[in-house]
Enzyme design. Structure first.
Site, PDB file in Angstrom:
ATOM      1  N   GLU A  24      -2.203 -20.893 -27.832  1.00 13.00           N
ATOM      2  CA  GLU A  24      -3.506 -20.243 -27.704  1.00 13.00           C
ATOM      3  C   GLU A  24      -3.544 -18.985 -28.575  1.00 13.00           C
ATOM      4  OE1 GLU A  24      -5.608 -19.703 -23.862  1.00 13.00           O
ATOM      5  OE2 GLU A  24      -5.458 -17.553 -24.307  1.00 13.00           O
ATOM      6  N   VAL A  27      -9.512 -14.223 -30.667  1.00 11.50           N
ATOM      7  CA  VAL A  27     -10.266 -13.776 -31.840  1.00 11.50           C
ATOM      8  C   VAL A  27      -9.951 -12.308 -32.115  1.00 11.50           C
ATOM      9  CG1 VAL A  27     -12.562 -13.426 -32.803  1.00 11.50           C
ATOM     10  CG2 VAL A  27     -12.104 -15.432 -31.365  1.00 11.50           C
ATOM     11  N   LYS A  29     -10.184  -8.435 -33.743  1.00  7.96           N
ATOM     12  CA  LYS A  29     -11.327  -7.526 -33.790  1.00  7.96           C
ATOM     13  C   LYS A  29     -11.735  -7.151 -35.207  1.00  7.96           C
ATOM     14  CE  LYS A  29     -10.436  -5.477 -29.251  1.00  7.96           C
ATOM     15  NZ  LYS A  29     -10.146  -4.228 -28.492  1.00  7.96           N
ATOM     16  N   THR A  55      -9.861 -18.586 -28.102  1.00  6.48           N
ATOM     17  CA  THR A  55     -10.629 -18.023 -26.993  1.00  6.48           C
ATOM     18  C   THR A  55     -12.072 -17.751 -27.389  1.00  6.48           C
ATOM     19  OG1 THR A  55      -9.985 -15.757 -27.547  1.00  6.48           O
ATOM     20  CG2 THR A  55      -8.568 -16.959 -26.026  1.00  6.48           C
ATOM     21  N   TYR A 153      -5.431 -22.232 -11.114  1.00  5.76           N
ATOM     22  CA  TYR A 153      -4.728 -21.029 -10.659  1.00  5.76           C
ATOM     23  C   TYR A 153      -3.655 -21.414  -9.640  1.00  5.76           C
ATOM     24  CZ  TYR A 153      -8.788 -18.985 -12.877  1.00  5.76           C
ATOM     25  OH  TYR A 153      -9.755 -18.656 -13.795  1.00  5.76           O
ATOM     26  N   LYS A 173     -14.361 -29.802 -10.237  1.00  6.12           N
ATOM     27  CA  LYS A 173     -14.421 -29.768 -11.706  1.00  6.12           C
ATOM     28  C   LYS A 173     -13.859 -31.058 -12.300  1.00  6.12           C
ATOM     29  CE  LYS A 173     -12.368 -25.661 -12.151  1.00  6.12           C
ATOM     30  NZ  LYS A 173     -11.843 -24.429 -12.801  1.00  6.12           N
ATOM     31  N   GLN A 184      -3.360 -20.820 -15.389  1.00  9.30           N
ATOM     32  CA  GLN A 184      -3.092 -19.413 -15.623  1.00  9.30           C
ATOM     33  C   GLN A 184      -1.582 -19.209 -15.784  1.00  9.30           C
ATOM     34  OE1 GLN A 184      -3.185 -16.830 -12.207  1.00  9.30           O
ATOM     35  NE2 GLN A 184      -4.453 -15.319 -13.266  1.00  9.30           N
ATOM     36  N   TYR A 277       0.644 -18.930 -24.406  1.00 11.90           N
ATOM     37  CA  TYR A 277      -0.271 -17.834 -24.685  1.00 11.90           C
ATOM     38  C   TYR A 277       0.429 -16.916 -25.681  1.00 11.90           C
ATOM     39  CZ  TYR A 277      -2.695 -19.556 -20.542  1.00 11.90           C
ATOM     40  OH  TYR A 277      -3.366 -20.347 -19.647  1.00 11.90           O
TER      41      TYR A 277
END
Length: 612
Positions: A24, A27, A29, A55, A153, A173, A184, A277
């Protein structure tokens, strides 16, 4: 391809199936941060992740940048991409726009999220209240085109104290159309395994992908755990607390702890894929993959869904059948993909028609073309004052001391190592080398440096060299080429060339419509593949780009941003003068030695003799 299908195929190749992984990214800045992230994503592509995800940042430039990054990852980098999409405070028109852009770019994977509620505690003002509403809407609009992932989660949700209710929401879902789950972050592996059992028990049978957060520093580790309200196992604290002030020791010990956690997940039988992540970093994630011995199997694993090519294949739906590219853009695939997005045809088939009326058009800003901010360009390459200083920059790149050049987006490749010494000598003699490939003769297609295509085959290359040469040397160079060709074979050219100046005045010993395959592969039961070519029309388009790169490099270094660094005005002025004279006086040339069994020495010898 849809993520669930990629996972199914990747895990069907052996028993037990190999574990796979994905990354993952968020974006950045700044515009330079985006360019640097593209470079990092490009490097991490070589680890062979099943997919990456990017993301979502709702609102304004950030959300459109998510779509732009998805397009670039799919089209230019050839990375299977999953786009995050949150629905909190999002009008349906914005959702439609985001989905349409993802669809057009060839993205088939969406991570559908509710997103964070308003900070003031008020109700969301968007058209969707929950992630399940967004999933239902995507299914209504696009059917099964998108593979839809959802968040989960394992340690409960901060807004719901009843764990059974949290599981119920996840089941809802899944029932409305989710295809896979990404969780997570967590570190309590025993709790996670128990949680997976609960999911299977209530009928959730789609892939469960654990979200893995590497440990880089102690402060970040503690902060993220507190922010996400997750449990830290005592043995993590016992190992990390005593060394918390030494970031290197923390990363090493954290890698060990997270690697052990991942191995236990894989051994549990519930997990065969890990989602990292990365926080836009690479080293901590790579260290874990190395510990798990997942990198080499991934590199050697034959790619599912098609043959490899010697260049990165785009996943954009309009480019999936592209099988041929001009060699000139070998080191600048971003600009090549942007330039050819509006071509009527790519130079495919045998060879197809690249003479589209849109051919050669490119609509990129200066910084997009150069792919570096003014300050980054200044930090990387400075302001060379002479051609000798310019050549020294190229020499530093060839030695591996620089990660890029204005005309080469990434570091020098492994295949060039056999020619590095000759390339360095050539630059020291006043030539400025741009692009090259060595001659190879019947190298096995599984070779780690030169191989491509199906594993049982052989690949070939002609030596190719592209360089800038001072205009005063061009008559002698072309004369020596003609003498060599006449001496060896009066009926054909062993050495073929193109030489063109900024105004487009071209010299060549090829015919008008000649298309020269400089890379090809021979594989059992298949046609010979010829994926890399040299030809006139695309070379002239490349010429425009190269001379513009030189001009833009000069312009951006004159910017106020660079001047504020303390750069001397007279040095900036002299650099601009050098770039102008270089563009006016130097000719872009390429040479192909069509005798591919001749080795790699003759072209360098020919050029060296010009200045001896």
């Amino acid at each position: 391809m849809r993520i669930s299908e990629k996972l199914q195929q990747a895990h069907a190749v052996s028993n037990p199936p190999p574990a796979t992984f994905s990354f993952e990214f968020f974006v950045p800045k700044t515009s330079q941060g985006v360019q640097n992230l593209y470079d990092r994503m490009d490097r991490m592509y070589d680890l062979n992740p099943i997919f990456i995800d990017i993301t979502w940042n709702a609102g304004g430039r950030s959300s459109s940048l998510t779509n732009e990054m998805v397009y670039t990852a799919q089209s230019a980098l050839g990375l299977e991409t999953c786009m995050h999409l949150t629905c909190t405070n999002m009008a349906v028109e914005l959702i439609d726009e985001a989905l349409a852009k993802a669809y057009e770019s060839g993205c088939q994977n969406i991570l559908a999220l509710r997103g964070d509620p308003p900070l003031d505690g008020s109700d969301s003002t968007g058209d969707f209240k929950y992630a399940k509403d967004l999933i239902s809407y995507i299914r209504q609009k696009y059917g099964n085109h998108f593979n839809i992932g959802v968040a989960a989660y394992p340690e409960g949700h901060p807004e719901e104290n009843d764990d059974d209710q949290v599981l119920k929401y996840l089941k809802e879902k899944c029932d409305v159309g989710a295809d896979f789950i990404i969780t997570q972050m967590f570190y309590d592996v025993d709790n996670f395994i128990s949680w997976c059992g609960k999911l299977r028990k209530i009928g959730i049978n789609i892939p469960i992908i654990p979200g893995i957060m590497p440990i880089s520093t102690y402060a970040a580790f503690i902060r993220r755990c507190k922010w996400s309200e997750i449990k830290i196992p005592q043995h993590f604290l016992d190992a990390l607390e005593p060394i918390k002030d030494d970031d290197y020791l923390v990363r090493d010990k954290g890698t060990e702890l997270v690697s052990e956690m991942c191995q236990k997940l894989i051994d549990s039988g519930f997990v065969n894929h890990l989602h990292f992540y990365t926080m836009n970093l690479e080293r901590a994630t790579i260290m874990i993959l190395e510990n798990l011995n997942l990198i080499e199997p991934a590199k050697s694993h034959e790619v599912i869904g098609g043959s490899l090519l010697p260049w990165r294949k785009s996943l954009h739906p309009q480019r999936t059948k592209e099988t041929v590219r001009p060699i000139f853009w070998q080191n600048r695939k971003h600009s090549y993909v942007s330039r050819t997005a509006t071509w009527d045809e790519f130079p495919n088939g045998r060879w197809g028609d690249s003479r589209s009326p849109a051919f050669g058009d490119i609509d990129l800003s200066a910084t997009d073309l150069l792919r570096q901010s003014p300050k980054k360009a200044f930090d990387l390459w400075g302001t060379p004052q002479t051609v000798q200083e310019l050549s020294q920059i190229v020499v530093s790149y060839l030695k591996g001391d620089l990660s890029s050049l204005p005309w080469s987006d990434g570091p020098i490749g492994d295949e060039s190592q056999v020619m590095v010494d000759n390339l360095i000598k050539l630059n020291q003699k006043g030539f400025i080398t741009m692009n090259s490939q060595p001659a190879i003769n019947a190298v096995k297609s599984k070779d780690k440096t030169y191989g491509w295509g199906p594993k049982v085959g052989y690949v070939y290359q002609k030596q190719y060299l592209e360089f800038f040469c001072h205009q005063s040397l061009i008559p002698t160079l072309l004369q020596k080429i003609d003498e060599y060709n006449n001496k060896n074979d009066a009926n054909s050219s062993i050495l073929t060339y193109y030489a063109v100046n900024k105004e487009g005045e071209l010299s060549t010993n090829t015919k008008e419509d000649d298309i020269n395959a400089v890379t090809w592969g021979v594989f059992p039961g298949e046609e010979i593949l010829q994926p890399t070519i040299v030809e006139k029309t695309s070379f002239l388009a490349w010429k425009d780009e190269v001379y513009r790169l030189i001009s833009e490099w000069s312009k951006i270094v004159q910017s106020d941003v660079v001047k504020k660094t303390g750069a001397k005005e007279e040095e900036l002025s002299q650099f601009a003068s050098l770039m102008r004279s270089f563009g006016d006086e130097y000719v872009l040339c390429n040479l192909v030695n069509n005798n591919f069994i001749d080795g790699n020495g003759f072209i360098f010898e020919l050029l060296s003799n010009l200045t001896s």
